[in-house]
Every structure is written in C-alpha cells, then in structure tokens.
Design a protein around this motif. Structure first.
Motif, PDB file in Angstrom:
ATOM      1  N   ASP A  48      57.699  20.473  17.420  1.00  0.00           N
ATOM      2  CA  ASP A  48      58.169  21.264  18.562  1.00  0.00           C
ATOM      3  C   ASP A  48      59.607  21.702  18.329  1.00  0.00           C
ATOM      4  OD1 ASP A  48      59.559  18.904  18.879  1.00  0.00           O
ATOM      5  OD2 ASP A  48      58.926  18.555  20.954  1.00  0.00           O
ATOM      6  N   SER A  49      60.404  21.786  19.399  1.00  0.00           N
ATOM      7  CA  SER A  49      61.769  22.288  19.279  1.00  0.00           C
ATOM      8  C   SER A  49      62.665  21.398  18.426  1.00  0.00           C
ATOM      9  CB  SER A  49      62.399  22.449  20.668  1.00  0.00           C
ATOM     10  OG  SER A  49      62.404  21.220  21.364  1.00  0.00           O
ATOM     11  N   CYS A  50      62.286  20.126  18.246  1.00  0.00           N
ATOM     12  CA  CYS A  50      63.069  19.236  17.391  1.00  0.00           C
ATOM     13  C   CYS A  50      62.924  19.629  15.922  1.00  0.00           C
ATOM     14  CB  CYS A  50      62.618  17.788  17.574  1.00  0.00           C
ATOM     15  SG  CYS A  50      62.903  17.145  19.238  1.00  0.00           S
ATOM     16  N   THR A  51      61.959  20.502  15.623  1.00  0.00           N
ATOM     17  CA  THR A  51      61.645  20.856  14.244  1.00  0.00           C
ATOM     18  C   THR A  51      61.575  22.355  14.006  1.00  0.00           C
ATOM     19  OG1 THR A  51      60.181  18.914  14.379  1.00  0.00           O
ATOM     20  CG2 THR A  51      60.123  20.149  12.345  1.00  0.00           C
ATOM     21  N   ASP A  52      61.366  23.146  15.032  1.00  0.00           N
ATOM     22  CA  ASP A  52      61.169  24.595  14.904  1.00  0.00           C
ATOM     23  C   ASP A  52      62.412  25.272  14.319  1.00  0.00           C
ATOM     24  OD1 ASP A  52      60.460  27.241  15.153  1.00  0.00           O
ATOM     25  OD2 ASP A  52      60.249  27.229  17.328  1.00  0.00           O
ATOM     26  N   THR A  53      62.198  26.083  13.276  1.00  0.00           N
ATOM     27  CA  THR A  53      63.304  26.837  12.679  1.00  0.00           C
ATOM     28  C   THR A  53      63.135  28.347  12.854  1.00  0.00           C
ATOM     29  OG1 THR A  53      62.166  26.779  10.524  1.00  0.00           O
ATOM     30  CG2 THR A  53      63.814  25.064  10.948  1.00  0.00           C
ATOM     31  N   GLY A  54      62.306  28.750  13.835  1.00  0.00           N
ATOM     32  CA  GLY A  54      62.235  30.176  14.118  1.00  0.00           C
ATOM     33  C   GLY A  54      60.904  30.713  14.603  1.00  0.00           C
ATOM     34  N   ASN A  55      59.856  29.900  14.647  1.00  0.00           N
ATOM     35  CA  ASN A  55      58.554  30.417  15.096  1.00  0.00           C
ATOM     36  C   ASN A  55      58.589  30.880  16.546  1.00  0.00           C
ATOM     37  OD1 ASN A  55      56.856  30.138  12.733  1.00  0.00           O
ATOM     38  ND2 ASN A  55      57.054  27.930  12.983  1.00  0.00           N
ATOM     39  N   ALA A  56      59.250  30.111  17.408  1.00  0.00           N
ATOM     40  CA  ALA A  56      59.339  30.504  18.818  1.00  0.00           C
ATOM     41  C   ALA A  56      60.085  31.822  18.967  1.00  0.00           C
ATOM     42  CB  ALA A  56      60.020  29.409  19.633  1.00  0.00           C
ATOM     43  N   SER A 110      70.783  30.596  14.690  1.00  0.00           N
ATOM     44  CA  SER A 110      69.973  30.203  13.525  1.00  0.00           C
ATOM     45  C   SER A 110      68.494  30.032  13.859  1.00  0.00           C
ATOM     46  CB  SER A 110      70.515  28.895  12.946  1.00  0.00           C
ATOM     47  OG  SER A 110      70.436  27.863  13.924  1.00  0.00           O
ATOM     48  N   ASN A 111      68.070  30.494  15.050  1.00  0.00           N
ATOM     49  CA  ASN A 111      66.679  30.349  15.497  1.00  0.00           C
ATOM     50  C   ASN A 111      66.280  28.896  15.722  1.00  0.00           C
ATOM     51  OD1 ASN A 111      66.327  33.146  15.326  1.00  0.00           O
ATOM     52  ND2 ASN A 111      65.651  33.038  13.203  1.00  0.00           N
ATOM     53  N   ARG A 112      67.252  28.014  15.811  1.00  0.00           N
ATOM     54  CA  ARG A 112      67.003  26.605  16.084  1.00  0.00           C
ATOM     55  C   ARG A 112      67.499  26.278  17.482  1.00  0.00           C
ATOM     56  NH1 ARG A 112      67.672  27.572  10.927  1.00  0.00           N
ATOM     57  NH2 ARG A 112      66.956  26.162   9.272  1.00  0.00           N
ATOM     58  N   PHE A 113      66.774  25.425  18.184  1.00  0.00           N
ATOM     59  CA  PHE A 113      67.229  24.988  19.498  1.00  0.00           C
ATOM     60  C   PHE A 113      68.207  23.835  19.302  1.00  0.00           C
ATOM     61  CE2 PHE A 113      64.186  27.832  21.005  1.00  0.00           C
ATOM     62  CZ  PHE A 113      64.318  27.972  22.375  1.00  0.00           C
ATOM     63  N   CYS A 114      69.315  24.169  18.664  1.00  0.00           N
ATOM     64  CA  CYS A 114      70.312  23.183  18.272  1.00  0.00           C
ATOM     65  C   CYS A 114      71.584  23.945  17.931  1.00  0.00           C
ATOM     66  CB  CYS A 114      69.797  22.402  17.053  1.00  0.00           C
ATOM     67  SG  CYS A 114      70.943  21.192  16.393  1.00  0.00           S
ATOM     68  N   LEU A 165      65.862  21.070  -1.571  1.00  0.00           N
ATOM     69  CA  LEU A 165      64.949  22.169  -1.252  1.00  0.00           C
ATOM     70  C   LEU A 165      65.606  23.133  -0.266  1.00  0.00           C
ATOM     71  CD1 LEU A 165      61.690  20.054  -0.829  1.00  0.00           C
ATOM     72  CD2 LEU A 165      62.186  21.658  -2.688  1.00  0.00           C
ATOM     73  N   PRO A 166      65.158  24.375  -0.217  1.00  0.00           N
ATOM     74  CA  PRO A 166      65.733  25.335   0.742  1.00  0.00           C
ATOM     75  C   PRO A 166      65.329  24.973   2.172  1.00  0.00           C
ATOM     76  CG  PRO A 166      63.841  26.295  -0.376  1.00  0.00           C
ATOM     77  CD  PRO A 166      64.119  24.998  -1.076  1.00  0.00           C
ATOM     78  N   TYR A 167      66.124  25.442   3.132  1.00  0.00           N
ATOM     79  CA  TYR A 167      65.766  25.237   4.533  1.00  0.00           C
ATOM     80  C   TYR A 167      64.405  25.877   4.794  1.00  0.00           C
ATOM     81  CZ  TYR A 167      70.686  24.010   5.187  1.00  0.00           C
ATOM     82  OH  TYR A 167      71.915  23.423   5.107  1.00  0.00           O
ATOM     83  N   LEU A 168      63.608  25.215   5.605  1.00  0.00           N
ATOM     84  CA  LEU A 168      62.246  25.680   5.845  1.00  0.00           C
ATOM     85  C   LEU A 168      62.223  26.998   6.612  1.00  0.00           C
ATOM     86  CD1 LEU A 168      60.286  22.427   6.771  1.00  0.00           C
ATOM     87  CD2 LEU A 168      60.512  23.558   4.556  1.00  0.00           C
ATOM     88  N   LYS A 169      61.416  27.915   6.115  1.00  0.00           N
ATOM     89  CA  LYS A 169      61.219  29.188   6.787  1.00  0.00           C
ATOM     90  C   LYS A 169      60.096  29.052   7.806  1.00  0.00           C
ATOM     91  CE  LYS A 169      64.153  31.416   4.155  1.00  0.00           C
ATOM     92  NZ  LYS A 169      65.439  31.931   4.704  1.00  0.00           N
ATOM     93  N   PRO A 170      60.225  29.713   8.954  1.00  0.00           N
ATOM     94  CA  PRO A 170      59.139  29.664   9.942  1.00  0.00           C
ATOM     95  C   PRO A 170      57.915  30.398   9.412  1.00  0.00           C
ATOM     96  CG  PRO A 170      60.784  31.282  10.594  1.00  0.00           C
ATOM     97  CD  PRO A 170      61.351  30.554   9.410  1.00  0.00           C
TER      98      PRO A 170
END
Length: 290
Positions: free
Chosen positions: A34-42, A69-73, A88-93
C-alpha cells in the motif's frame, strides 16, 4: 527523534535477516503493498482519472529527492533503502508501463487491501469509497501480466525469481481501516482469518512461481492511527487511550491478534516450503520506542 528511531528500527527488521552473501545477490526486487510501499502507481491512476494527486506537491519528497517523488512520504520508503542496500535502482511503478522492469517492479498502490471489494459486499460491510483502491489479487494479476517479459519457461522463471527479493508490504491494515468505525473490534477480528488466508495464498503463489526470499510485513498498531484516536477520543474521552502509548488499546489488540494469526500461517508455509526463506517483519513491538 521518535520518528527517526521508528524508521531505523523498521529498517533493521527488514534488512538484518536478508543480508546477501557472495553466493546470493538479489538481481531484482518485486514489491506488493500500500502507501508504505507505493512509488507511483496511485499517482498514475489519479492522472488517468484527471484527478490531482497529493504526491505531485511538496512536502512529499522534499527531504531526499528535493521534489515530489510520487511517494506518500517526505523522503524515502523502506523499499528505497532496500534497493540502495542491494545496489539496485529505485523501484518503478508497474503502471508507469514504459519502463524496464528487469531489476524489479512495484505493484503497491495507496489504500490497497488484501481482500477485494466482493468480499466486503458479500459480508454486508459498507466500506469507504475509493475508485483507485486495488486489492492484493489485482497486484498479483499485474505481476502475472509482467512475467512473460521477464522469463519464458517455468525453469527460466524459477531461476530468475529465485534470485529476486519479494516484498509483501504492510497492506492488511487497510482492510480494517476502511470498515465502518461503528463495527466492534470483535466483529473486525472475525474477518482476520480471511485476510490472512489471502496473504498466505499470495505467498504460496509467489513461491510456486520460483520466489526463494519473501519478506512479509505484519500489521501496524492501528490503534495509533488518527482515525481511531479522533473517533474514540471524542466518544469516550481520555479513558479509551492507553497511557503507556497514547493509542487506543482495543485496536492495537486487533493488530496483535491479526499478527499472531499471520505468524502462524507463515510458520506453516515455512514447513511446506523448506527451500524458501519467508521473513516476518514485525511493527507492533516497536511501540516501546515511540
């Protein structure tokens, strides 16, 4: 300072058991949650519906990325620290689509639940509305859609996913959070088994696909969420607060109940899948550091 301590301890919970060795280096990370992990899907879903997204504006992203940064953070998420740790690179949504996902993908969506809307309707539970809410089954379906671009044969997939880190982030808290606040804790507890079964099936599915390392986050202490603090504070006064934490104890009891069932399910899966490493990441015991 309290918030920093919580973040550091959370990272230690994730990182300590999964340090790579020279013979085992993760080549990719696949994240659900969820939002603790989402990097842009929402954010992608919001733009498809011509909505504005909170994450398009500061303070989101301001402390590290120096931009939204499309993160809820306001900085990095745990998955970002993990990516850095393993080079590794930051995860893409995943919904960003026009990306290379050879080194991992993020399927997490803000507000995601383990259970789908059908379950809530079948049990006459009126939930808060969110057209962009995606269940764990939806995220697993996205994973299935992506898989042909990563591997072709069952053996190739087992080899590829066996060198990947799978993160099943904190997601189940939303299953309780979207339920009406009028529901008793006892009734909410009656749905815990269904939530756990959904998570266990997802773990099983990932391992059957070839996953060898899966991190499973437990539920957060939901009695510390503002929704329950405000509602219970207004209706019952200060007597409903736990003086040692400032949180609503009955809802934290729900989290502990949920996590005990989740841990039991994980123990059973560990027995069945002895070649896989299923790591349980606990949040509720961090309350003593707040």
């Amino acid at each position: 300072m309290k918030r920093t301590t919580l973040i550091i301890l959370s990272l230690l919970l994730f990182l300590e058991p999964i340090q790579p060795t020279p013979s085992h280096k993760f080549n990719s990370i696949f994240s659900f949650g969820d939002s603790c992990t989402d990097t842009g899907n929402a954010n992608v879903l919001a733009k498809k519906r011509s909505w504005s997204s909170f994450t398009d504006n500061l303070p989101y992203g301001m402390t590290f990325f120096r931009r939204p940064s499309n993160r809820f953070c306001d900085g990095r998420l745990i998955v970002d620290f993990l990516a850095e740790e393993f080079g590794l690179p930051y995860l893409k949504p995943y919904l960003g689509k026009n990306e290379s996902f050879r080194q991992g993908a993020n399927f997490a969506v803000v507000g995601a639940t383990a259970l789908n809307d059908t379950f809530f309707k079948q049990h006459n539970i009126t939930t808060s509305k969110s057209p962009s809410r995606k269940s764990l089954s939806s995220q697993l379906q996205w994973f299935e859609e992506l898989k042909p671009s990563l591997c072709q044969t069952p053996k190739e997939c087992r080899d590829y996913f066996g060198r990947s880190l799978f993160i099943l982030g904190q997601i189940q808290g939303n299953d309780y959070f979207i339920m009406p606040s009028s529901l008793s804790v006892e009734r909410m507890m009656s749905y815990s088994s269904a939530i756990i079964q959904t998570i266990a099936r997802t773990i099983k599915e990932l391992i059957d696909q070839g996953a060898k390392t899966v991190v499973v986050a437990g539920n957060i202490p939901i009695g510390c969420l503002s929704k329950y603090l405000i509602i219970n504070g207004k209706s019952k006064g200060h007597s409903s607060y736990d003086p040692s934490t400032g949180c609503i104890e009955k809802y934290n009891r729900l989290s502990r109940h949920h996590n005990s069932l989740l841990l039991e399910a994980i123990k059973k899966l560990r027995i069945k899948y002895r070649d896989a490493k299923i790591i349980y990441a606990e949040f509720t015991n961090l309350l003593s550091t707040l």
